[in-house]
Design a protein around this motif. Sequence first.
Motif: not given
Length: 213
Positions: A35-47
């Motif tokens: 997800n750091k390279e491409i937008n798989l999921i929204s950044k806000e939910t990436a934990n």
Amino acid sequence: MDEILNKYPQLNQLNVSRETCLDFEKLISMIIDKNKEINLISKETANNDVIRERHIVDSAQAIEFVNLNSNTTTDLGTGGGFPGIVVGIMIKNKQKDVKMKLYEKSHHKSSFLREVSRKLNLNTEVIQRDVFETTELKSGTIMARAFKPLPKVLELVYKNFSSYQNLILFMGKSGKKNLEETLKNWEFDYEKKKSITSEDSFLLNIKNIKKKN
């Protein structure tokens, strides 16, 4: 109780194994990295915790409707692997011989899905193509999550699949209203299952889709 299983209390009712949860944890770390390279999921939910509940557990509940006696299940727009990769992990750990066909238009996401499938040893086929442009499709179960509105998915299955057994759809807050509206133009048998991750959401298991005249 095992600490890995403790991370997935909502899946207790589905008898999910420790091996399955370990694969889920591996998937989460791959998603966070990619997800750091491409937008798989929204950044806000990436934990970890949010991915676990919002994407993994939410996708996993579809397994109750998947026909494990057919040789193919199809995910219509897999994105970062939801629900296709998650259900594929569950099928692998149930030792069922079901191939998961993952339709995903994006080259980058398709590459990621292939990498995950290889690392987790999943029985998948990643098809980098617009499923709307593919006809004479055959499947046991068909699934779609956060893909297209209900009537559009019904139209796709009705026109583009020559055979299928059932269609699983994830319905959100406006799902009840959407279902009522859709039934004005379409006929189908369906079963509803309340979502285990959201009060307002439910899953639909649909069979025998027909268009009203």
